[in-house]
Structures are given as C-alpha cells and as structure tokens.
Design a protein around this motif. Structure first.
Motif, PDB file in Angstrom:
ATOM      1  N   PHE A  26      40.744  48.382  44.531  1.00 30.04           N
ATOM      2  CA  PHE A  26      41.329  47.125  44.068  1.00 30.04           C
ATOM      3  C   PHE A  26      42.440  47.326  43.038  1.00 30.04           C
ATOM      4  O   PHE A  26      42.967  46.350  42.516  1.00 30.04           O
ATOM      5  CB  PHE A  26      40.243  46.253  43.434  1.00 30.04           C
ATOM      6  CG  PHE A  26      39.141  45.862  44.371  1.00 30.04           C
ATOM      7  CD1 PHE A  26      39.403  45.136  45.513  1.00 30.04           C
ATOM      8  CD2 PHE A  26      37.832  46.232  44.107  1.00 30.04           C
ATOM      9  CE1 PHE A  26      38.390  44.762  46.386  1.00 30.04           C
ATOM     10  CE2 PHE A  26      36.805  45.870  44.964  1.00 30.04           C
ATOM     11  CZ  PHE A  26      37.083  45.140  46.106  1.00 30.04           C
ATOM     12  N   SER A  27      42.791  48.556  42.727  1.00 32.23           N
ATOM     13  CA  SER A  27      43.685  48.813  41.596  1.00 32.23           C
ATOM     14  C   SER A  27      45.051  48.161  41.766  1.00 32.23           C
ATOM     15  O   SER A  27      45.595  47.571  40.818  1.00 32.23           O
ATOM     16  CB  SER A  27      43.840  50.323  41.378  1.00 32.23           C
ATOM     17  OG  SER A  27      44.341  50.950  42.549  1.00 32.23           O
ATOM     18  N   ALA A  28      45.654  48.243  42.952  1.00 37.83           N
ATOM     19  CA  ALA A  28      46.988  47.663  43.149  1.00 37.83           C
ATOM     20  C   ALA A  28      46.945  46.141  42.993  1.00 37.83           C
ATOM     21  O   ALA A  28      47.817  45.543  42.347  1.00 37.83           O
ATOM     22  CB  ALA A  28      47.525  48.041  44.530  1.00 37.83           C
ATOM     23  N   MET A  29      45.933  45.514  43.567  1.00 36.33           N
ATOM     24  CA  MET A  29      45.810  44.068  43.464  1.00 36.33           C
ATOM     25  C   MET A  29      45.593  43.644  42.018  1.00 36.33           C
ATOM     26  O   MET A  29      46.224  42.686  41.534  1.00 36.33           O
ATOM     27  CB  MET A  29      44.656  43.572  44.337  1.00 36.33           C
ATOM     28  CG  MET A  29      44.497  42.047  44.361  1.00 36.33           C
ATOM     29  SD  MET A  29      43.435  41.382  43.048  1.00 36.33           S
ATOM     30  CE  MET A  29      41.825  41.788  43.698  1.00 36.33           C
ATOM     31  N   VAL A  30      44.739  44.354  41.310  1.00 37.50           N
ATOM     32  CA  VAL A  30      44.434  44.000  39.923  1.00 37.50           C
ATOM     33  C   VAL A  30      45.679  44.121  39.050  1.00 37.50           C
ATOM     34  O   VAL A  30      45.962  43.234  38.226  1.00 37.50           O
ATOM     35  CB  VAL A  30      43.298  44.881  39.379  1.00 37.50           C
ATOM     36  CG1 VAL A  30      43.183  44.737  37.866  1.00 37.50           C
ATOM     37  CG2 VAL A  30      41.985  44.507  40.044  1.00 37.50           C
ATOM     38  N   GLN A  31      46.438  45.177  39.215  1.00 35.53           N
ATOM     39  CA  GLN A  31      47.644  45.356  38.410  1.00 35.53           C
ATOM     40  C   GLN A  31      48.645  44.230  38.653  1.00 35.53           C
ATOM     41  O   GLN A  31      49.350  43.791  37.737  1.00 35.53           O
ATOM     42  CB  GLN A  31      48.300  46.707  38.728  1.00 35.53           C
ATOM     43  CG  GLN A  31      47.494  47.903  38.262  1.00 35.53           C
ATOM     44  CD  GLN A  31      47.199  47.862  36.769  1.00 35.53           C
ATOM     45  OE1 GLN A  31      48.085  47.588  35.958  1.00 35.53           O
ATOM     46  NE2 GLN A  31      45.943  48.119  36.404  1.00 35.53           N
ATOM     47  N   ALA A  32      48.685  43.739  39.885  1.00 39.79           N
ATOM     48  CA  ALA A  32      49.612  42.657  40.207  1.00 39.79           C
ATOM     49  C   ALA A  32      49.159  41.313  39.632  1.00 39.79           C
ATOM     50  O   ALA A  32      49.985  40.477  39.262  1.00 39.79           O
ATOM     51  CB  ALA A  32      49.775  42.545  41.720  1.00 39.79           C
ATOM     52  N   LYS A  33      47.845  41.106  39.530  1.00 43.61           N
ATOM     53  CA  LYS A  33      47.327  39.802  39.125  1.00 43.61           C
ATOM     54  C   LYS A  33      47.008  39.691  37.635  1.00 43.61           C
ATOM     55  O   LYS A  33      46.940  38.576  37.098  1.00 43.61           O
ATOM     56  CB  LYS A  33      46.058  39.472  39.933  1.00 43.61           C
ATOM     57  CG  LYS A  33      46.268  39.489  41.440  1.00 43.61           C
ATOM     58  CD  LYS A  33      47.376  38.532  41.877  1.00 43.61           C
ATOM     59  CE  LYS A  33      47.638  38.615  43.361  1.00 43.61           C
ATOM     60  NZ  LYS A  33      48.759  37.734  43.786  1.00 43.61           N
ATOM     61  N   VAL A 159      36.596  39.816  43.170  1.00 40.26           N
ATOM     62  CA  VAL A 159      36.936  40.453  41.894  1.00 40.26           C
ATOM     63  C   VAL A 159      37.106  39.366  40.839  1.00 40.26           C
ATOM     64  O   VAL A 159      37.816  38.373  41.069  1.00 40.26           O
ATOM     65  CB  VAL A 159      38.240  41.273  42.010  1.00 40.26           C
ATOM     66  CG1 VAL A 159      38.661  41.816  40.639  1.00 40.26           C
ATOM     67  CG2 VAL A 159      38.058  42.426  42.990  1.00 40.26           C
ATOM     68  N   ALA A 160      36.450  39.540  39.696  1.00 42.45           N
ATOM     69  CA  ALA A 160      36.586  38.605  38.573  1.00 42.45           C
ATOM     70  C   ALA A 160      37.412  39.269  37.474  1.00 42.45           C
ATOM     71  O   ALA A 160      37.192  40.427  37.132  1.00 42.45           O
ATOM     72  CB  ALA A 160      35.218  38.209  38.032  1.00 42.45           C
ATOM     73  N   VAL A 171      37.967  43.565  34.147  1.00 42.09           N
ATOM     74  CA  VAL A 171      37.869  43.415  35.596  1.00 42.09           C
ATOM     75  C   VAL A 171      36.482  43.836  36.062  1.00 42.09           C
ATOM     76  O   VAL A 171      35.984  44.898  35.678  1.00 42.09           O
ATOM     77  CB  VAL A 171      38.934  44.271  36.311  1.00 42.09           C
ATOM     78  CG1 VAL A 171      38.844  44.083  37.828  1.00 42.09           C
ATOM     79  CG2 VAL A 171      40.326  43.932  35.804  1.00 42.09           C
ATOM     80  N   THR A 172      35.853  43.003  36.876  1.00 42.91           N
ATOM     81  CA  THR A 172      34.575  43.351  37.501  1.00 42.91           C
ATOM     82  C   THR A 172      34.650  42.993  38.977  1.00 42.91           C
ATOM     83  O   THR A 172      35.439  42.131  39.378  1.00 42.91           O
ATOM     84  CB  THR A 172      33.393  42.611  36.856  1.00 42.91           C
ATOM     85  OG1 THR A 172      33.623  41.197  36.921  1.00 42.91           O
ATOM     86  CG2 THR A 172      33.212  43.019  35.411  1.00 42.91           C
ATOM     87  N   SER A 173      33.825  43.642  39.785  1.00 48.37           N
ATOM     88  CA  SER A 173      33.838  43.362  41.222  1.00 48.37           C
ATOM     89  C   SER A 173      32.417  43.193  41.735  1.00 48.37           C
ATOM     90  O   SER A 173      31.442  43.613  41.107  1.00 48.37           O
ATOM     91  CB  SER A 173      34.540  44.484  41.990  1.00 48.37           C
ATOM     92  OG  SER A 173      33.794  45.684  41.900  1.00 48.37           O
ATOM     93  N   GLY A 174      32.311  42.570  42.886  1.00 46.70           N
ATOM     94  CA  GLY A 174      31.018  42.363  43.517  1.00 46.70           C
ATOM     95  C   GLY A 174      31.236  41.735  44.874  1.00 46.70           C
ATOM     96  O   GLY A 174      32.306  41.875  45.471  1.00 46.70           O
ATOM     97  N   GLY A 212      43.729  39.209  46.718  1.00 42.30           N
ATOM     98  CA  GLY A 212      44.373  38.712  45.514  1.00 42.30           C
ATOM     99  C   GLY A 212      44.596  37.218  45.470  1.00 42.30           C
ATOM    100  O   GLY A 212      45.381  36.740  44.644  1.00 42.30           O
ATOM    101  N   ARG A 213      43.912  36.467  46.303  1.00 41.01           N
ATOM    102  CA  ARG A 213      44.011  35.005  46.258  1.00 41.01           C
ATOM    103  C   ARG A 213      42.839  34.451  45.462  1.00 41.01           C
ATOM    104  O   ARG A 213      41.712  34.955  45.562  1.00 41.01           O
ATOM    105  CB  ARG A 213      44.011  34.423  47.673  1.00 41.01           C
ATOM    106  CG  ARG A 213      45.232  34.825  48.492  1.00 41.01           C
ATOM    107  CD  ARG A 213      45.060  34.491  49.944  1.00 41.01           C
ATOM    108  NE  ARG A 213      43.914  35.197  50.531  1.00 41.01           N
ATOM    109  CZ  ARG A 213      43.787  35.458  51.825  1.00 41.01           C
ATOM    110  NH1 ARG A 213      44.721  35.069  52.671  1.00 41.01           N
ATOM    111  NH2 ARG A 213      42.727  36.087  52.276  1.00 41.01           N
ATOM    112  N   VAL A 214      43.080  33.399  44.686  1.00 40.15           N
ATOM    113  CA  VAL A 214      42.025  32.795  43.882  1.00 40.15           C
ATOM    114  C   VAL A 214      41.146  31.947  44.792  1.00 40.15           C
ATOM    115  O   VAL A 214      41.592  30.959  45.369  1.00 40.15           O
ATOM    116  CB  VAL A 214      42.607  31.915  42.758  1.00 40.15           C
ATOM    117  CG1 VAL A 214      41.481  31.225  41.984  1.00 40.15           C
ATOM    118  CG2 VAL A 214      43.446  32.756  41.807  1.00 40.15           C
ATOM    119  N   ILE A 215      39.880  32.342  44.898  1.00 40.72           N
ATOM    120  CA  ILE A 215      38.964  31.588  45.748  1.00 40.72           C
ATOM    121  C   ILE A 215      37.860  30.917  44.920  1.00 40.72           C
ATOM    122  O   ILE A 215      36.970  30.283  45.477  1.00 40.72           O
ATOM    123  CB  ILE A 215      38.359  32.483  46.859  1.00 40.72           C
ATOM    124  CG1 ILE A 215      37.862  33.831  46.308  1.00 40.72           C
ATOM    125  CG2 ILE A 215      39.405  32.728  47.939  1.00 40.72           C
ATOM    126  CD1 ILE A 215      36.525  33.809  45.685  1.00 40.72           C
TER     127      ILE A 215
END
Length: 467
Positions: A26-33, A159-160, A171-174, A212-215
């Motif tokens: 998730f690193s690329a998505m997290v850095q962008a968001k 990802v939260a 950042v946390t994931s689940g 990377g979309r807010v759901i």
C-alpha cells in the motif's frame, strides 16, 4: 471407538484448485493520499464548575474540600483531537460531528504541522458527519475522491489513515469484516465493520479501499479496554457522500418523513394478520397531521413496499423514506384486513431539520439574537427513539454550533429545553421571543434543561451580552 481409531479414519480430500494473488503493497497509495488527510483540533469553552468532573468521595467528605479542590482537574478550555480529509481543491473537509460538537474554535492541521482555522459549514448528528471549510489564498489543496461502498466485499483490503492519540499521519490496514452493521447509535446505522486498527483520534478520518478511494468515514470502535481490539466502524461512503453534498449545498440535511411509529413483524404477528412471512414494518402509531395520517395510513397497517421496492423490516422503511425528496408523492403498499392496499403519500420534511451553522450568520438580521443550536419538537416518535418518559416535553437539541452562545453555555446534543424564562418551550418561536426579550434587557436568558435523567438551569447569554 477409541480416540486413536477415530484419528486414524480416512478423510476425503477436497481439491482447492483456485489460487489467489498475494495482497499488494500500500506504500504508493498511502504516499499519494497522506497530504489530503488532516488533523482536527476542536477547542471548547472552559467548563463551568457544574460541568467539570468531580472526584467520587465517600459520604460525608464532600464539604471538607474548599474551592478549588486539591485533586480537581486543572481548569482550562476543553480540547478534542480528531481526523478529517479534504474532498475538494478549495478546502472542504469532512470529519465527525462528535469531534467538533460544542467547539468554540476549530483548526485543521495539514502537512508540516501548519494550522488553519476552519469554518463550520454544517453537521448531521444522525450520521455523525460534519463538513468544514478552510481557506488558503496561495494554492489549491490536495484532495481525495469518493468510492462506492456498495461495491465492497467482505474480506476486501482497506486502509485507515488518521490522527490516533494525536499521532498524525498514522496508517493501519485490515479487511472489511462486515457490512450494514447496526450498533444502535441512531436510526440511520449502516456501518462498515473493519479490523483495521482504529483508536481515539481516528474519528472523522478516511477509510480507503486498496485503490485509494474513500469508502468510509471512521466513526466508532468497540473497545472494552479503550484501545483497538479489531472492531471498528465507518460510515459508508454511499451514505456520507450524499450527506456531505447536502451540507455543501445549504448547510443542512433534509430527510423524508412519513410520521409513523413502527415495529418489526414477528412470526406470531404475521400469523395473526394472515401474512405469509415477517417482511414489512408494522405501524403501531400514526402522527396526527403527518404525511401518513393525511394519506390514510392506519395503526395496524403493515408497510410492504415503497415506490415498488420491498420493505424487509422497520430499518429498511426508515432508510427508504429518508432518501425520498421532500414533497414527492410516493406509493405505499400496505397490508390491511387481509389484503394489499395502495396508498399515495406526500413525503414531508423530517421535523427539526435546521441549519446549525446558519444560525451563526451575522450578515442577516444582525440585531436578532441566535441560540446557535439545532432543535426539534419532542414528537412521540422522537421520544420513543430517545427513550424519554412521556412526562418530558420541550425541544430536543440535535446539534450545537461551535462558537455559538449555546456552546459557550455548555448546551450539548441530547439536552431537552423544557422551559425558557419560565415559559414552556413548546416551539422555536417561544425560544426566539424569549431571547429577544432578554437581549432588550441586556441579560442572559434562563433555560431549564432535562439532561441525563435530571433537570438543571443554564443561563445563556444573548448575542449582544457576554453574560
């Protein structure tokens, strides 16, 4: 048969031919968001002595302590830390209502710990969503986009990102643990459940899908210990996005209203009414003068469908009516006297739909005192929903605008205004008239409030009086 013999019995093998790819990084998505996720600092007025928590003392020791108490918490403004996310280049920010409720000042922290004062656009306590607006004349803000939570599947990665315990950019994931959870926090519960770690301070932050979309908007956790135990809840984006659009339009949320009290259809009730199953919502009371009453809905009717869509249970009916446009003529199919009947009802506006933020507007009616609170008459439906006794009458406070005189006085969501200056508070006009009279006399207005099973008096300054 012995245990050994049982263990030795042959087991039929089941082929597992399907394989699945390993989860992506998730690193690329997290850095962008990350730049679009912000911290929220909500500062409230300093609590009065009556509002400040007191230590629990054995009987008889209360009077031995003077003021201030040696073990009393230090005085000072109340502060709440939460999270939020930017949804537009011009600085609209989504967060939770409970993060900013009662605040006199709201600040948003962006990258490099820069703080920007935020203005409240509007709130929706029923779904715990609030919309803020920050200004920056130099450049556009980075922002995120909504996804469709209805496309989520249980087991899908999420990802939260937020500000747990004040630790910004965490950042946390689940995975999605469940959908459409009802945790009995309100009539519009429809939560995404996730095991991504969500803690105090994550409230109002975004829940992203793997792209990377807010759901979802992180809102609550189940936690016997106070920390994350892997059960967190988020308002799904298909609910939050509609609420935010409504707030952005005019600062308030308009919901359709039918004017009935309803209950589930049990097996026994279905049998007694001659229904084939327990689908539908049983009407146990009809509000006099409400849309349902005008359409001919009666106590004992079972609502089977709205606009051709089947109603599974009372919760389904609540959501269906709330999503209809005010003034729309909708068709109801009800079960009465052993047969289906078609009724046409004009959808009303849910009582108490008031723009909290607009009550702070000083550009119009500048001399008019404003309470700065969203209130609703205590109907029988609302009283039943809140578990209030029939003896309590008045105006239910749905929300309090940050910085308003109501917030300064310590009023909060859930309070019921019973009296104002010794007058029964049975309408908004009574409150308005009392505040105008108090302002003309340059004095606070005195409210009698029902809160947590007890009554108390609260003095509220008028707009031109610091109290």
């Amino acid at each position: 048969m012995s245990i050994a013999a049982a263990v030795a019995m042959p087991v039929t093998a089941v082929a597992q031919s399907e394989t699945f790819p390993a989860p992506q990084d998730f690193s690329a998505m997290v850095q962008a968001k990350l730049p679009s996720v912000v911290g929220i600092i909500a500062t409230g007025a300093e609590p009065t002595e009556a509002q400040r928590p007191r230590p629990q003392l054995p009987p008889g020791l209360e009077d031995f302590f003077g003021m201030p108490r040696p073990d009393a918490p230090p005085a000072g403004p109340r502060r709440a830390l939460g999270s939020g996310f930017i949804i537009s280049a011009d600085g609209y920010v989504v967060t939770n209502n409970h993060v900013i409720e009662g605040a006199s000042q709201i600040e948003v922290t962006i990258e490099d710990d820069q703080r920007i004062t935020a203005n409240l656009v509007g709130t929706d306590p029923a779904t715990d969503i609030a919309l803020l607006k920050v200004e920056d004349q130099d450049e556009a803000f980075p922002f995120v986009e909504w996804g469709d939570s209805r496309d989520l599947m249980i087991g899908e990665w999420v990802v939260a990102i937020g500000n747990p315990f004040g630790l910004g950019g965490t950042v946390t994931s689940g995975i999605v643990s469940a959908q459409s959870r009802n945790i009995n926090s309100g009539p519009y519960d429809d939560f995404i459940q996730t095991d991504a770690a969500i803690n105090s301070g994550n409230s109002g932050g975004p829940l992203f899908d793997a792209e990377g979309r807010v759901i979802g908007v992180n809102t609550a956790i189940y936690s016997p210990s106070g920390g994350s135990v892997g059960i967190g809840f988020a308002v799904p984006s298909h609910v939050a996005e509609r609420i935010v659009d409504d707030l952005r339009d005019d600062g308030q949320v308009d919901r359709g209203w039918l004017g009935v009290q309803i209950q589930p259809v049990s097996d026994a009730i279905a049998s007694a009414l001659g229904l084939g199953d327990t689908s539908g919502a049983l009407v146990n009371d009809v509000t006099q003068g409400g849309p349902a009453a005008e359409a001919g809905v009666q106590s004992g009717d079972v609502v089977l469908s709205v606009e051709g869509s089947d109603i599974a249970d009372p919760r389904d009916l609540i959501f269906s009516i709330a999503d209809l446009a005010i003034g729309q003529e909708a068709s109801l199919t009800v079960w009465r006297d052993g047969q289906e009947r078609e009724l046409a009802v004009e959808i009303g506006r849910q009582p108490g739909s008031v723009n909290v933020a607009a009550q702070m507007d000083t550009d119009s009616d500048a001399g008019e005192p404003r309470l700065g609170a969203s209130v609703a008459p205590l109907t029988s439906e609302l009283r039943a929903q809140l578990g209030l006794p029939d003896t309590i009458n008045g105006l239910f406070i749905q929300g309090v605008a940050p910085g308003s005189v109501a917030a300064q006085a310590g009023l909060s969501r859930g309070d019921v205004i019973v009296e104002i200056d010794n007058e029964v508070a049975d309408s908004v006009s009574v409150v308005r008239d009392a505040m105008e009279a108090a302002q003309s006399e340059n004095r606070p207005v005195l409210l009698r409030v029902y809160r947590g099973g007890t009554y108390q008096f609260i003095a509220v300054p008028t707009q031109d009086n610091d109290g």
